[in-house]
Write a protein that holds these residues in place. Structure first.
Motif, PDB file in Angstrom:
ATOM      1  N   THR A   1       0.889  -1.265   0.014  1.00 38.30           N
ATOM      2  CA  THR A   1       0.077   0.100  -0.059  1.00 38.30           C
ATOM      3  C   THR A   1       0.856   1.166  -0.061  1.00 38.30           C
ATOM      4  OG1 THR A   1      -0.256  -0.106   2.219  1.00 38.30           O
ATOM      5  CG2 THR A   1      -2.016  -1.100   1.180  1.00 38.30           C
ATOM      6  N   HIS A   2       1.909   1.355   0.839  1.00 35.59           N
ATOM      7  CA  HIS A   2       3.004   2.380   0.844  1.00 35.59           C
ATOM      8  C   HIS A   2       4.222   1.944   1.191  1.00 35.59           C
ATOM      9  CE1 HIS A   2       1.431   2.073   5.199  1.00 35.59           C
ATOM     10  NE2 HIS A   2       2.404   2.910   5.560  1.00 35.59           N
ATOM     11  N   HIS A   3       5.240   2.830   1.255  1.00 41.37           N
ATOM     12  CA  HIS A   3       6.600   2.294   1.103  1.00 41.37           C
ATOM     13  C   HIS A   3       7.261   2.210   2.613  1.00 41.37           C
ATOM     14  CE1 HIS A   3       7.612   6.828   2.026  1.00 41.37           C
ATOM     15  NE2 HIS A   3       8.635   6.483   2.494  1.00 41.37           N
TER      16      HIS A   3
ATOM     17  N   PRO B   1       8.437   0.642   6.198  1.00 36.01           N
ATOM     18  CA  PRO B   1       9.191  -0.598   6.420  1.00 36.01           C
ATOM     19  C   PRO B   1       8.115  -1.685   7.027  1.00 36.01           C
ATOM     20  CG  PRO B   1      10.497   1.278   7.365  1.00 36.01           C
ATOM     21  CD  PRO B   1       9.197   1.731   6.875  1.00 36.01           C
ATOM     22  N   ASP B   2       7.277  -1.232   7.720  1.00 35.67           N
ATOM     23  CA  ASP B   2       6.245  -2.299   8.408  1.00 35.67           C
ATOM     24  C   ASP B   2       5.234  -2.721   7.083  1.00 35.67           C
ATOM     25  OD1 ASP B   2       5.335   0.381   8.440  1.00 35.67           O
ATOM     26  OD2 ASP B   2       3.729   0.109  10.043  1.00 35.67           O
ATOM     27  N   HIS B   3       5.392  -2.237   6.103  1.00 34.87           N
ATOM     28  CA  HIS B   3       4.379  -2.669   4.937  1.00 34.87           C
ATOM     29  C   HIS B   3       5.201  -3.230   3.743  1.00 34.87           C
ATOM     30  CE1 HIS B   3       0.756  -0.789   6.994  1.00 34.87           C
ATOM     31  NE2 HIS B   3       1.863   0.077   7.481  1.00 34.87           N
ATOM     32  N   VAL B   4       6.318  -2.686   3.753  1.00 34.47           N
ATOM     33  CA  VAL B   4       7.176  -3.193   2.413  1.00 34.47           C
ATOM     34  C   VAL B   4       8.143  -4.292   2.760  1.00 34.47           C
ATOM     35  CG1 VAL B   4       8.915  -1.487   2.168  1.00 34.47           C
ATOM     36  CG2 VAL B   4       8.224  -2.225   0.331  1.00 34.47           C
TER      37      VAL B   4
ATOM     38  N   GLY C   1      -4.218  -1.000   8.092  1.00 31.16           N
ATOM     39  CA  GLY C   1      -2.765  -1.547   8.353  1.00 31.16           C
ATOM     40  C   GLY C   1      -2.639  -1.740   9.692  1.00 31.16           C
ATOM     41  N   HIS C   2      -3.150  -1.154  10.713  1.00 31.56           N
ATOM     42  CA  HIS C   2      -3.198  -1.232  11.963  1.00 31.56           C
ATOM     43  C   HIS C   2      -4.531  -1.278  12.724  1.00 31.56           C
ATOM     44  CE1 HIS C   2       1.217  -0.550  11.557  1.00 31.56           C
ATOM     45  NE2 HIS C   2       0.692   0.405  10.791  1.00 31.56           N
ATOM     46  N   LYS C   3      -4.333  -1.873  13.847  1.00 31.72           N
ATOM     47  CA  LYS C   3      -5.818  -1.822  14.757  1.00 31.72           C
ATOM     48  C   LYS C   3      -6.901  -2.693  14.206  1.00 31.72           C
ATOM     49  CE  LYS C   3      -3.969   0.787  17.837  1.00 31.72           C
ATOM     50  NZ  LYS C   3      -3.798   0.621  19.306  1.00 31.72           N
TER      51      LYS C   3
ATOM     52  N   GLY D   1      -4.681   0.373   4.193  1.00 35.73           N
ATOM     53  CA  GLY D   1      -3.478   0.544   4.713  1.00 35.73           C
ATOM     54  C   GLY D   1      -3.484   1.677   5.829  1.00 35.73           C
ATOM     55  N   ASP D   2      -2.581   2.437   5.730  1.00 30.32           N
ATOM     56  CA  ASP D   2      -2.373   3.459   6.885  1.00 30.32           C
ATOM     57  C   ASP D   2      -3.330   4.681   6.535  1.00 30.32           C
ATOM     58  OD1 ASP D   2      -0.960   1.339   8.236  1.00 30.32           O
ATOM     59  OD2 ASP D   2       0.791   2.540   8.337  1.00 30.32           O
ATOM     60  N   GLN D   3      -3.802   4.859   5.382  1.00 34.54           N
ATOM     61  CA  GLN D   3      -4.468   6.051   5.074  1.00 34.54           C
ATOM     62  C   GLN D   3      -5.478   6.052   5.842  1.00 34.54           C
ATOM     63  OE1 GLN D   3      -3.080   8.328   2.704  1.00 34.54           O
ATOM     64  NE2 GLN D   3      -5.229   9.885   3.270  1.00 34.54           N
TER      65      GLN D   3
HETATM   66 ZN    ZN Z   1       1.968   1.101   9.175  1.00 32.37          ZN
END
Ligand code: ZN
Length: 340
Positions: free
Chosen positions: A81-83, A85-88, A251-253, A205-207
């Motif tokens: 979703t985005h760059h 580190p916890d995603h890529v 991405g969280h919660k 994602g985190d958006q």
């Molecule tokens: Zn994240």
């Protein structure tokens, strides 16, 4: 807002949150101690969304997930979703070791690839200058300079050449559904979100997160950036797509419904923070002195770095929209003053 599951999946296990959509979690070594990842059943294999922080530990958990909940069937695609580190983090591993294709935005790929190649053994001058400009506490800065600098490559598996680009307005088929691709901004540039055409699901994602506000930060890469403007613009734009019944997979919660209300909060939180900040700038203040009006709570050592980059983001925004001026103090910090 409603939270259909109040307990997340156990390590190495999955919860089916919609037909053919698995929700899984990987640990993070931070105050925010987990990241959500998803797998969508494409019939002939899986599409995985986000990959966790890159480490032997998380790849070990992935191996258990692949053999267990994913039934040993191939992962054909990994979408990032985005760059961050916890995603890529393990995307390169999925490409090199699992044989998956990487699908992401051009900006996410360029940032991730650039930052993994940019290995620093000592702190770059630009980063130290940026911290001083933000008024970082001298003791905190001194301690930080004793440590190894933040290196993307320490937490992101090497990324091979090659990816498939997604962009604003694309549609993509995964998990037996068609999804509209919409770009977010502010937390990360060109952050992909996915909206199922049947109106049931949003992979955000985190958006869009349910119970924490995504970090909006300015970094030494672009010290004059105004990510808050991008955040507000994209949240307003995505609000128009929000429906009360959509299940939002962030991405969280926890997954949640009630997106129109949540979008309103995500926007309003920053407008009210900007108002409190502006009140506070009746005398010149550096970013590091603005935590109280912005966060309304004590910021501990573990959150100091994130709080600082978020404070700079809010001050840069006030500066760019002409609500505040800034001057250089003797200690090198930019100090901001409300424009009367
Ligand atoms: Zn994240």
């Amino acid at each position: 807002m409603r939270f259909p599951w109040n307990t997340p999946p156990e390590e190495g296990q999955a919860i089916e949150v919609a037909e053919g959509v698995l929700w899984m979690r990987l640990p993070l070594p931070m105050k925010l101690d987990h990241v959500n990842v998803y797998a969508l059943d494409d019939g002939d294999g899986w599409t995985v969304i986000d990959t966790g922080m890159g480490s032997k530990k998380t790849r070990g958990i992935w191996e258990r997930l692949l053999a267990g909940p994913l039934g040993g069937r191939p992962v054909n695609r990994v979408i990032v979703t985005h760059h961050h580190p916890d995603h890529v983090g393990n995307a390169g591993w999925f490409q090199s070791e699992i044989g998956a294709e990487l699908v992401t935005t051009r900006t996410a790929w360029l940032f991730a690839r650039m930052l993994t190649l940019d290995v620093q053994d000592s702190w770059p001058e630009e980063t130290i200058a940026y911290y001083r400009s933000a008024g970082m506490d001298p003791d905190f800065l001194a301690r930080r300079l004793q440590e190894r600098p933040f290196n993307f490559a320490d937490m992101v598996y090497p990324m091979p050449l090659g990816f498939v680009r997604i962009k604003q307005g694309d549609t993509i088929r995964m998990g037996g559904r068609d999804w509209d691709v919409h770009m977010g901004d502010g937390h990360a540039p060109e952050h992909a979100t996915f909206w199922s055409r049947d109106g049931e699901l949003v992979i955000s994602g985190d958006q869009i997160l349910s119970s924490i506000s995504p970090n909006i930060g300015v970094y030494a890469t672009e010290p004059m950036a105004d990510p808050l403007a991008g955040w507000l613009e994209s949240c307003e734009r995505l609000s128009a797509l929000a429906r009360p019944g959509q299940l939002v997979l962030g991405g969280h919660k926890l997954p949640f419904t009630g997106l129109p209300q949540r979008m309103g909060q995500l926007i309003e939180n920053h407008h009210s923070a900007l108002e409190r900040l502006l009140d506070f700038l009746d005398t010149p203040k550096a970013a590091a002195e603005c935590f109280a009006p912005l966060f309304k709570r004590r910021i501990g050592e573990g959150e100091y770095g994130l709080a600082l980059v978020e404070a700079v983001a809010h001050l840069n925004h006030l500066y760019h929209i002409g609500s505040a001026t800034r001057t250089r103090r003797e200690d090198g910090a930019w100090v901001y003053l409300r424009r009367e």
